[in-house]
Design a protein around this motif. Structure first.
Motif, PDB file in Angstrom:
ATOM      1  N   GLY A 142      -2.084  -6.488   0.984  1.00 36.59           N
ATOM      2  CA  GLY A 142      -0.814  -6.033   1.633  1.00 36.59           C
ATOM      3  C   GLY A 142      -0.992  -6.432   3.090  1.00 36.59           C
ATOM      4  O   GLY A 142      -1.539  -7.375   3.503  1.00 36.59           O
ATOM      5  N   MET A 143      -0.228  -5.694   4.141  1.00 32.22           N
ATOM      6  CA  MET A 143       0.164  -6.219   5.356  1.00 32.22           C
ATOM      7  C   MET A 143      -1.140  -5.401   5.971  1.00 32.22           C
ATOM      8  O   MET A 143      -1.354  -5.835   7.301  1.00 32.22           O
ATOM      9  CB  MET A 143       1.266  -5.598   6.199  1.00 32.22           C
ATOM     10  N   TRP A 144      -1.958  -4.633   5.518  1.00 28.68           N
ATOM     11  CA  TRP A 144      -3.071  -3.907   6.445  1.00 28.68           C
ATOM     12  C   TRP A 144      -4.005  -4.864   6.902  1.00 28.68           C
ATOM     13  O   TRP A 144      -4.341  -4.422   8.237  1.00 28.68           O
ATOM     14  CB  TRP A 144      -3.826  -2.896   5.476  1.00 28.68           C
ATOM     15  N   VAL A 145      -4.578  -5.841   6.176  1.00 31.33           N
ATOM     16  CA  VAL A 145      -5.524  -6.575   7.029  1.00 31.33           C
ATOM     17  C   VAL A 145      -4.956  -7.302   8.211  1.00 31.33           C
ATOM     18  O   VAL A 145      -5.449  -7.027   9.391  1.00 31.33           O
ATOM     19  CB  VAL A 145      -5.877  -7.587   5.907  1.00 31.33           C
ATOM     20  N   GLN A 146      -3.819  -7.544   8.117  1.00 31.27           N
ATOM     21  CA  GLN A 146      -3.151  -8.149   9.413  1.00 31.27           C
ATOM     22  C   GLN A 146      -2.649  -7.086  10.405  1.00 31.27           C
ATOM     23  O   GLN A 146      -2.669  -7.248  11.575  1.00 31.27           O
ATOM     24  CB  GLN A 146      -1.938  -9.058   8.833  1.00 31.27           C
ATOM     25  N   ASN A 147      -2.330  -6.027   9.782  1.00 31.04           N
ATOM     26  CA  ASN A 147      -1.841  -4.796  10.972  1.00 31.04           C
ATOM     27  C   ASN A 147      -3.406  -4.830  11.596  1.00 31.04           C
ATOM     28  O   ASN A 147      -3.130  -4.649  12.866  1.00 31.04           O
ATOM     29  CB  ASN A 147      -1.609  -3.634  10.093  1.00 31.04           C
ATOM     30  N   ARG A 200      -0.353 -16.024   4.630  1.00 31.05           N
ATOM     31  CA  ARG A 200       0.111 -14.826   4.137  1.00 31.05           C
ATOM     32  C   ARG A 200      -0.758 -13.483   4.301  1.00 31.05           C
ATOM     33  O   ARG A 200      -0.044 -12.255   4.471  1.00 31.05           O
ATOM     34  CB  ARG A 200       0.255 -14.815   2.347  1.00 31.05           C
ATOM     35  N   TYR A 201      -2.043 -13.641   4.121  1.00 31.36           N
ATOM     36  CA  TYR A 201      -2.799 -12.381   3.997  1.00 31.36           C
ATOM     37  C   TYR A 201      -3.864 -12.294   5.200  1.00 31.36           C
ATOM     38  O   TYR A 201      -4.456 -11.176   5.311  1.00 31.36           O
ATOM     39  CB  TYR A 201      -3.565 -12.352   2.719  1.00 31.36           C
ATOM     40  N   TRP A 256       3.625 -10.252  12.609  1.00 31.37           N
ATOM     41  CA  TRP A 256       4.549 -10.281  13.559  1.00 31.37           C
ATOM     42  C   TRP A 256       5.676 -10.984  13.240  1.00 31.37           C
ATOM     43  O   TRP A 256       7.071 -10.597  13.242  1.00 31.37           O
ATOM     44  CB  TRP A 256       3.858 -10.831  14.945  1.00 31.37           C
ATOM     45  N   MET A 257       5.386 -12.053  12.772  1.00 27.67           N
ATOM     46  CA  MET A 257       6.751 -13.090  12.672  1.00 27.67           C
ATOM     47  C   MET A 257       7.362 -12.547  11.194  1.00 27.67           C
ATOM     48  O   MET A 257       8.544 -12.650  11.025  1.00 27.67           O
ATOM     49  CB  MET A 257       6.229 -14.394  12.429  1.00 27.67           C
ATOM     50  N   GLY A 258       6.797 -11.930  10.338  1.00 26.47           N
ATOM     51  CA  GLY A 258       7.375 -11.638   9.030  1.00 26.47           C
ATOM     52  C   GLY A 258       8.283 -10.713   9.489  1.00 26.47           C
ATOM     53  O   GLY A 258       9.155 -10.516   8.835  1.00 26.47           O
ATOM     54  N   LEU A 259       7.800  -9.620  10.502  1.00 22.16           N
ATOM     55  CA  LEU A 259       8.781  -8.412  10.692  1.00 22.16           C
ATOM     56  C   LEU A 259      10.037  -8.750  11.231  1.00 22.16           C
ATOM     57  O   LEU A 259      11.182  -8.449  10.994  1.00 22.16           O
ATOM     58  CB  LEU A 259       7.875  -7.385  11.374  1.00 22.16           C
ATOM     59  N   ARG A 316       8.109  -0.961   2.055  1.00 20.71           N
ATOM     60  CA  ARG A 316       6.724  -0.503   1.951  1.00 20.71           C
ATOM     61  C   ARG A 316       5.933  -0.115   3.105  1.00 20.71           C
ATOM     62  O   ARG A 316       6.597  -0.210   4.346  1.00 20.71           O
ATOM     63  CB  ARG A 316       5.652  -1.826   1.458  1.00 20.71           C
ATOM     64  N   TYR A 317       4.893   0.743   2.861  1.00 19.46           N
ATOM     65  CA  TYR A 317       4.561   1.441   3.967  1.00 19.46           C
ATOM     66  C   TYR A 317       3.718   0.611   4.786  1.00 19.46           C
ATOM     67  O   TYR A 317       3.801   0.749   6.071  1.00 19.46           O
ATOM     68  CB  TYR A 317       3.567   2.821   3.453  1.00 19.46           C
ATOM     69  N   ASP A 318       3.317  -0.433   4.379  1.00 16.17           N
ATOM     70  CA  ASP A 318       2.427  -1.266   5.242  1.00 16.17           C
ATOM     71  C   ASP A 318       3.335  -1.862   6.302  1.00 16.17           C
ATOM     72  O   ASP A 318       2.977  -2.277   7.418  1.00 16.17           O
ATOM     73  CB  ASP A 318       1.453  -2.159   4.887  1.00 16.17           C
ATOM     74  N   GLU A 319       4.246  -2.360   5.704  1.00 13.62           N
ATOM     75  CA  GLU A 319       5.650  -2.998   6.560  1.00 13.62           C
ATOM     76  C   GLU A 319       6.006  -2.072   7.513  1.00 13.62           C
ATOM     77  O   GLU A 319       6.292  -2.298   8.671  1.00 13.62           O
ATOM     78  CB  GLU A 319       6.734  -3.560   5.725  1.00 13.62           C
ATOM     79  N   ALA A 320       6.081  -0.818   6.987  1.00  9.76           N
ATOM     80  CA  ALA A 320       6.711   0.091   8.195  1.00  9.76           C
ATOM     81  C   ALA A 320       5.582   0.315   9.207  1.00  9.76           C
ATOM     82  O   ALA A 320       6.155   0.323  10.443  1.00  9.76           O
ATOM     83  CB  ALA A 320       6.796   1.598   7.323  1.00  9.76           C
ATOM     84  N   TRP A 321       4.389   0.497   8.741  1.00  9.62           N
ATOM     85  CA  TRP A 321       3.451   0.604   9.971  1.00  9.62           C
ATOM     86  C   TRP A 321       3.388  -0.711  10.744  1.00  9.62           C
ATOM     87  O   TRP A 321       2.958  -0.545  11.913  1.00  9.62           O
ATOM     88  CB  TRP A 321       2.062   0.714   9.263  1.00  9.62           C
ATOM     89  N   MET A 322       3.597  -1.722  10.232  1.00  9.98           N
ATOM     90  CA  MET A 322       3.857  -3.119  10.939  1.00  9.98           C
ATOM     91  C   MET A 322       4.792  -2.718  12.043  1.00  9.98           C
ATOM     92  O   MET A 322       4.501  -2.903  13.417  1.00  9.98           O
ATOM     93  CB  MET A 322       4.181  -4.071  10.123  1.00  9.98           C
TER      94      MET A 322
END
Lengths: 320, 651, 185
Positions: free
Chosen positions: B308-313, B358-359, B366-369, B449-455
């Motif tokens: 998910g995005m959490w590692v990157q967050n 990706r991970y 940042w860019m994904g969002l 997804r939640y991880d994207e929302a948190w991003m």
């Protein structure tokens, strides 16, 4: 495997590797440490970098990595009498000012990231000091070093390097006391006064081409304040210790000529606050390198009191 | 169009007219409560590493200010925007040197300088002499009252918000087809149609190589410069170009125009991908089947739990906690970029395709969002063609092209978040069904997804945190953040804890409250849950966030632009002068105009946020009132965020 | 290089004050004191009450002159000025005036303002610590002879001297540390 595709791959790989090597080579070639010698043969070229954290002008290479961990040593420039000398000056952090009064080199501001070149002829043998004359932090007053000009064929003198004692782990915090004399002794070194006015206020530090040939001493302060006796001096120190604002003293202690002493004390405070310009002895000569700064915004009023009572305490009454 | 239908139109838009009238009235008649009479003021400003005291001064327009400047540690400068005052302040001197920077004068020594406060607004005073690590962020604020631009910004915020809400009550012109879906028939322009040069270019195998290699060489040079060059940030090209120029271009040009187009030319995965593929230009299908380093990469799948995005967050948050130190030390930036390069090499050797990008890469988050706002996309031309396709070359690869390195399915791609624009799928598709299209901004609105929302929460919180720490006048906060030099670990802990808490708990908490309230206020769709609102509406923080990041980066580029040009001539800070610009004095570029750029940007971002929020609301709630009710709390939060940013930038 | 000279303690002023009788008329003479090389020159200046002293500044630096009345402790600042400028001051009151510069605390000078015109200033010999003085054209009468030194006191206090017409009198005052200088009664 030797088809067109592999040729393209090889070309592509070359297009990556070769420019990288070229870039690395160019950087190495034009680095300050490997810059070719000056056009004039026989000129001694030095690269000096000002480092505020250590309070030194150093000959070493200061770069993005070692700036943070290396302890840089002050430079001693050894040249032979008659040499032409070129110095490339850089600053690694903030504005410094380079000055060799003996050869009228500078004072020249060195802005961070900009390189300046100075040159002079080491015409007379001797040991001369270079200075930083723009306040650049805690170690500024120790930012001095030596230019040693040795006659041809002789052994060079090795004057001890002037290091800054303030940033070593042993140099402690202010003493845990409110006794102004002890605090004054601490501030005297910590603020750098000692570098110009001498250990224990003895004076004797040379200030080239100044009407004060040496920087004034402070151990005669009691005399300058018109204190008549050691008992008076002690009483005055106690007065300052307990009465932060001397003007509001209700019951003045028994000190001979106390109003005069207090006037002189106020004069001394004002000199520390506003600084003092040392004029040139010879108008055509170099600017004296050691100038008393205005400490008004750099120290607290109480610290000025501490320094002055420390000076009063230094007086050797028997010699009076 | 007769009178009747004309009147009906006007009547339909009455909410907007009312809003506009209120705004104008508020603006004109708002009393600030301050005494605005013109006086003479004596102000004394003390400069120290790295802030001014007082850090905020108030004058009235037309006041005569008698300013004295003092430094208490090292040589500082003073540059007052918009007032032609530039000074050099030396410690140990009672006077200071001053000049008019636009008149090309020399400095002259004075005890104080008199000037007349100009037009209302906010003017910053900055240090103009390099004085240590945090010199570029050393600034204070002078408010010339009445602060009309700030008031205009607030009124504009309220106006935009109310207008957006009002518009939601206006019946849509498209006969009842209200609501927005991902496959809505909105305007798209196929950029590769016909035999244009763009199509020719992106179908070349050497295309990506050609755009990446210059960046590889540049990165290599920057790494060298960071390690062996000057330790002074504004005299080292790695700092000036990466954190000033490139960051600005990324936010204002690359992402809004091209989405993740930087990923196309990013040098960080270059070496890793080369070693894994064993090809720079050509295709080698065996690489995908390799299971050992001898043949390329081990090609393992990235662990699901870390997918998910959490590692990157968290990596992005960690990087931001040390950003004050990072962006001012060339060696540290070089170490981080070099470290990412090495990490990419390792990850490419172990995991398949662009797993690093990706991970792991913090920038991916940042860019994904924000790529969702871009005006371009890669999509299929005709989805029915893909249904009949048996090759699946876009995913699996072929002899002509690699399968999508980003591990998305191009035939089903419906949003920009993970498309790195490498053009492999365009080359791979046997039916030429994939193309680049231009499209309206903010066309992608799907956050599931939640991880994207948190991003989204993290990003908006961070832009506020950066604006306070780096662009704010508070020296104490900067000292806390500059922990490796100042050593205030307690302050650093507070700073880090506040930022992490705000981005991970507080802002999401507010958003949750808004979602609950929106669920209450939204009517007519009982199957919609609070979590749907929470996640779907987090998208509105994307256009607002991008506008905020842009408003953040404009001061950086406009104030520090001359550092970029001088470091092009003297990249390592060694005293070179390749193009003659090395010794140019620092001059900010029209800094007094910065607030006037930031206000419209923020209002634009807010407007886009509410506009897309309305689309999301309409897709969830069938009735206009229901949609408005669901959006209301989130919209209010967005305007609050906008006002906070306005206060930081122009108030 | 500054010598120790100007700050020496070899200057003395010998004064004859008439006992009883009318006060002598105040002087209308002029004198001057210079500042050069961060010292006052001369270090000790004896003047009669009423004299106007011109304070010069021939130094590269700015200087200040202020007076400290040794008896009352009052101070009077007559200003700060630069090279080439001079300021006059007339001394209307007798006494020892310590002359100081508030910018350079190491500078000090003494202006000894005396009532009578019959005084002389001499410098003692450094090694023998002795000096010879002569005051001429003294009208006959009774006088007090006092010796001024910046630190030392006259042994026995002022001596009474009688001067007759056309006479020459020899007096040998001794000055010593104050604790030895009690008046002998």
């Amino acid at each position: 495997m030797w088809g067109d595709a592999m040729v393209k791959e090889r070309l592509a790989a070359t297009a990556v590797i070769v420019p990288m090597l070229v870039v690395a080579a160019l950087v190495y070639r034009y680095a300050p440490a490997t810059t070719p010698e000056s056009e004039h043969p026989g000129t001694r070229v030095f690269n000096l970098t000002g480092v505020a954290a250590d309070g030194v002008w150093t000959l070493g290479d200061v770069n993005g990595l070692n700036y943070w961990w290396k302890h840089f040593e002050p430079a001693t420039l050894h040249v032979t009498e008659g040499d032409w000398v070129e110095i490339n000056l850089r600053s690694a952090d903030l504005v410094h000012c380079f000055y060799i009064p003996a050869f009228s080199v500078g004072p020249i501001d060195i802005e961070p990231g900009h390189s300046r070149r100075v040159s002079f002829r080491a015409s007379t043998a001797g040991v001369y000091q270079y200075y930083c004359t723009s306040m650049c932090g805690h170690c500024h007053f120790y930012m001095r070093g030596w230019v040693v000009v040795t006659p041809e064929g002789e052994e060079p003198v090795m004057p001890p390097a002037i290091g800054c004692p303030l940033c070593i782990p042993d140099y402690g915090p202010p003493p845990e006391t409110d006794r102004l004399v002890e605090l004054g002794a601490y501030f005297y070194q910590q603020k750098g006064c000692i570098t110009c006015h001498g250990p224990e206020g003895r004076g004797g530090i040379e200030n080239p081409n100044s009407t004060n040939a040496t920087v004034p001493d402070h151990f005669t302060t009691a005399q300058k304040l018109f204190l008549a006796s050691p008992e008076d001096a002690d009483a005055f120190i106690e007065l300052v210790q307990h009465e932060p604002d001397l003007a509001e003293v209700d019951e003045p202690p028994e000190i001979e000529r106390l109003p005069i002493v207090m006037t002189r004390f106020a004069n001394a405070e004002e000199i520390i606050r506003t600084g003092r310009y040392s004029a040139k002895l010879e108008p055509g000569g170099p600017e004296p390198p050691l100038q008393m700064p205005a400490w008004k915004y750099l120290v607290e009023e109480r610290e000025i009191d501490a320094l002055l009572v420390y000076f009063v305490s230094l007086y050797g009454w028997e010699e009076g | 169009m007769g009178l009747k239908s004309g009147l009906r139109t006007v009547a339909a838009y009455w909410p907007i007219a009312a809003v506009a009238a209120t705004c104008v009235a508020v603006m004109l008649f708002a009393a600030s409560g301050d005494d605005l009479s013109v006086t003479e003021r004596e102000i004394s400003i003390v400069a120290r590493q790295w802030g001014f005291t007082p850090h905020r001064i108030f004058v009235n327009t037309g006041d005569t200010v008698d300013l004295s400047l003092v430094s208490v540690d090292v040589v500082h400068g003073f540059y007052l925007e918009g007032h032609r005052v530039e000074a050099e302040i030396r410690p140990g001197k009672l006077g200071f040197m001053v000049r008019d920077p636009s008149a090309g004068e020399d400095f002259r020594e004075v005890e104080s300088i008199r000037f007349v406060a100009g037009l209302p607004g906010k003017y910053r005073y900055r240090c103009s002499v390099t004085c240590g690590t945090l010199h570029p962020f050393m600034q204070g604020e002078m408010i010339v009252r009445p602060n009309l631009p700030y008031r205009a910004g607030i009124v504009g915020t309220i106006g935009v918000t109310l207008a957006a809400f009002s518009m939601m009550l206006v019946p849509s012109k498209r006969n009842g087809q209200e609501g927005v879906s991902n496959r809505e028939t909105k305007w798209r322009l196929d950029l590769l149609a016909g035999s244009g040069w763009l199509g020719w270019l992106v179908r070349k195998r050497w295309f990506q190589f050609a755009v990446v290699v210059p960046n590889v060489l540049v990165l290599f040079f920057f790494l060298v410069s960071g390690f062996v060059g000057s330790p002074i940030g504004n005299r080292n090209i790695i700092i000036t170009v990466v954190w000033i120029l490139w960051w600005f271009l990324l936010i204002t040009i690359f992402v809004p125009l091209g989405g993740r187009v930087w990923c196309m030319m990013c040098p960080l995965p270059f070496f890793g991908e080369w070693f894994a593929r064993r090809r720079l230009i050509g295709v080698r299908p065996e690489a995908e089947k390799s299971r050992s380093l001898k043949t390329g990469s081990i090609n393992r799948t990235w662990p699901r739990k870390l997918s998910g995005m959490w590692v990157q967050n968290l990596l992005f948050l960690a990087m931001c906690s040390v950003s004050t130190i990072l962006v001012t030390r060339p060696a540290l930036t070089a170490a981080v970029l070099g470290g990412m390069l090495l990490a990419a090499v390792v990850v490419h050797a172990v995991f398949r395709r662009r797993s690093f990008c990706r991970y792991l890469c913090p920038l991916n988050a940042w860019m994904g969002l924000y790529s969702m706002t871009a005006i371009s996309e890669i999509r299929t031309r005709d989805s029915s063609v893909c249904e009949d396709c048996t090759d699946h070359s876009c995913v699996l690869g072929s002899d002509a092209a690699w399968g999508c390195p980003w591990m998305v399915n191009p035939s089903k791609l419906d949003r920009n978040n993970h498309c790195g624009l490498c053009m492999e799928c365009i080359k791979a598709c046997p039916n030429d069904n994939l193309t680049i299209r231009a499209r309206p901004p903010c066309s992608d609105v799907q956050i599931h997804r939640y991880d994207e929302a948190w991003m989204a929460f993290i990003m908006i919180t961070l832009v506020i945190a950066y604006s306070i720490t780096l662009l704010g006048p508070w020296a104490t906060v900067k000292d806390w953040a500059n922990v490796s030099e100042v050593g205030n670990w307690g302050g650093f802990a507070i700073h880090t804890a506040v930022v992490w808490f705000a981005s991970l708990v507080f802002v999401p908490g507010l958003w949750y409250a808004a979602a609950r309230l929106g669920r209450r206020l939204g009517r007519g769709a009982p199957e919609v849950r609070v979590s749907d609102l929470f996640v779907r509406f987090s998208y509105v923080l994307v256009p607002l966030g991008l506008a905020a990041w842009a408003a953040f980066s404009f001061p950086l580029i406009m104030v520090n632009f001359s550092h970029v040009t001088s470091s092009l001539s003297d990249p390592l800070g060694w005293g070179w002068d390749l193009f003659g610009t090395a010794d140019h004095t620092w001059r900010p570029l029209l800094p007094e105009w910065i607030p006037h750029l930031q206000i419209p940007l923020l209002l634009l971002g807010l407007g886009a946020a509410l506009w897309r929020g309305a689309a999301i609301a309409s897709s969830l709630f069938p009735s206009r009132r229901g949609a408005l009710g669901s959006l209301l709390p989130h919209g209010v939060l967005c305007s609050v965020i906008t006002i906070i940013l306005l206060r930081l930038y122009v108030g | 290089m500054r010598a120790d000279g100007p700050k020496n303690d070899l200057d003395v002023v010998v004064v004859l004050d008439r006992v009883g009788g009318a006060d002598p008329p105040p002087a209308t003479t002029k004198a001057s004191m210079d500042q050069r090389g961060l010292v006052f020159i001369p270090h000790v200046l004896g003047v009669q009450r009423g004299t106007t002293v011109t304070f010069l500044n021939n130094d590269n630096d700015e200087h200040n002159v202020y007076f400290l009345d040794d008896q009352t402790g009052d101070t009077l600042d007559i200003g700060t000025w630069g090279q080439g400028v001079s300021v006059d001051h007339t001394f209307e009151k007798a006494g020892t005036i310590i002359t100081l510069c508030k910018l350079h605390l190491e500078m000090a000078a003494y202006i000894v303002v005396v009532e009578s015109p019959w005084f002389v200033q001499i410098a003692l010999d450094a090694s023998s610590r002795q000096g010879e003085f002569a005051i001429e054209n003294v009208p006959p009468g009774e006088y007090e002879l006092s010796v001024w030194h910046k630190k030392l006191k006259q042994k026995g206090g002022p001596a009474i001297v009688s001067v007759g017409r056309g006479e020459s009198i020899e007096v040998n005052p001794i000055i010593t540390k104050s604790k030895y200088a009690k008046a002998v009664n």
